[in-house]
Write a protein that holds these residues in place. Sequence first.
Motif, PDB file in Angstrom:
ATOM      1  N   GLY A 140     -35.442 -15.797  55.528  1.00 35.43           N
ATOM      2  CA  GLY A 140     -35.008 -16.915  56.343  1.00 35.43           C
ATOM      3  C   GLY A 140     -33.704 -17.490  55.832  1.00 35.43           C
ATOM      4  O   GLY A 140     -33.074 -16.933  54.931  1.00 35.43           O
ATOM      5  N   VAL A 141     -33.327 -18.628  56.432  1.00 42.46           N
ATOM      6  CA  VAL A 141     -32.089 -19.314  56.082  1.00 42.46           C
ATOM      7  C   VAL A 141     -32.422 -20.775  55.822  1.00 42.46           C
ATOM      8  O   VAL A 141     -33.154 -21.398  56.594  1.00 42.46           O
ATOM      9  N   VAL A 180     -34.358 -10.894  52.472  1.00 42.94           N
ATOM     10  CA  VAL A 180     -34.064 -12.157  53.147  1.00 42.94           C
ATOM     11  C   VAL A 180     -35.160 -12.423  54.176  1.00 42.94           C
ATOM     12  O   VAL A 180     -35.417 -11.607  55.058  1.00 42.94           O
ATOM     13  N   ARG A 211     -34.743 -15.705  49.923  1.00 47.06           N
ATOM     14  CA  ARG A 211     -35.294 -14.385  49.620  1.00 47.06           C
ATOM     15  C   ARG A 211     -36.774 -14.465  49.262  1.00 47.06           C
ATOM     16  O   ARG A 211     -37.228 -15.450  48.679  1.00 47.06           O
ATOM     17  N   PRO A 250     -29.092 -17.813  52.464  1.00 45.82           N
ATOM     18  CA  PRO A 250     -30.235 -16.915  52.686  1.00 45.82           C
ATOM     19  C   PRO A 250     -31.351 -17.225  51.685  1.00 45.82           C
ATOM     20  O   PRO A 250     -31.095 -17.468  50.512  1.00 45.82           O
ATOM     21  N   ASP A 299     -33.794 -21.064  59.970  1.00 47.83           N
ATOM     22  CA  ASP A 299     -33.996 -19.846  60.739  1.00 47.83           C
ATOM     23  C   ASP A 299     -34.955 -18.943  59.984  1.00 47.83           C
ATOM     24  O   ASP A 299     -34.954 -18.932  58.750  1.00 47.83           O
ATOM     25  N   VAL A 300     -35.783 -18.213  60.698  1.00 51.54           N
ATOM     26  CA  VAL A 300     -36.735 -17.273  60.109  1.00 51.54           C
ATOM     27  C   VAL A 300     -36.281 -15.870  60.466  1.00 51.54           C
ATOM     28  O   VAL A 300     -35.951 -15.595  61.624  1.00 51.54           O
ATOM     29  N   ARG A 301     -36.281 -14.958  59.472  1.00 50.75           N
ATOM     30  CA  ARG A 301     -35.778 -13.602  59.677  1.00 50.75           C
ATOM     31  C   ARG A 301     -36.856 -12.526  59.557  1.00 50.75           C
ATOM     32  O   ARG A 301     -36.538 -11.352  59.457  1.00 50.75           O
ATOM     33  N   VAL A 302     -38.133 -12.932  59.516  1.00 47.19           N
ATOM     34  CA  VAL A 302     -39.240 -11.990  59.391  1.00 47.19           C
ATOM     35  C   VAL A 302     -40.304 -12.333  60.429  1.00 47.19           C
ATOM     36  O   VAL A 302     -40.237 -13.377  61.073  1.00 47.19           O
TER      37      VAL A 302
END
Length: 152
Positions: free
Chosen positions: A124-125, A122, A72, A70, A108-111
Amino acid sequence: MRRCRGFLLALVGATVLIGSVPTASAAGPGGVAAWVRPVDGPVLRPFVAPAFDYGPGHRGVDLGALVGTPVRAAGPGVVSIAGPVADQLHVVVVHRNGLRTGYSFLADVRVVPGQVVAPGAVIGVNGGVDTAPGSGPDAMHIKLRRGYTYHD
């Protein structure tokens, strides 16, 4: 190494007054929020300032991070970019006082753009492909800008 250490100390130990950029994090004493490292890995490739505008250099720092780690947000801010740029996934967070942090070569994008993030959230990855010499999927690239100037 000295310049890289300066970047990391600023990133890890610096604080930013929360003002015009909204944040979801709880501020510490006096409205100050701490900055954090986006991943825990070692410096693999340090910042190298270009000798002139558009000259060669490395306008960020590559930190060791296994694929799937992850990533941050380093500080409080608002996501301005989240997604593909030139066939690679990137996230950019706008902070107070014209600062921006960029996180590149993500798997990967998480936002999403416009999302408010707190330090340590977090975003992204790790695991995209950086084709620069000495880089690879086990390196997370972060950059810090104020306006159009990159900083160590």
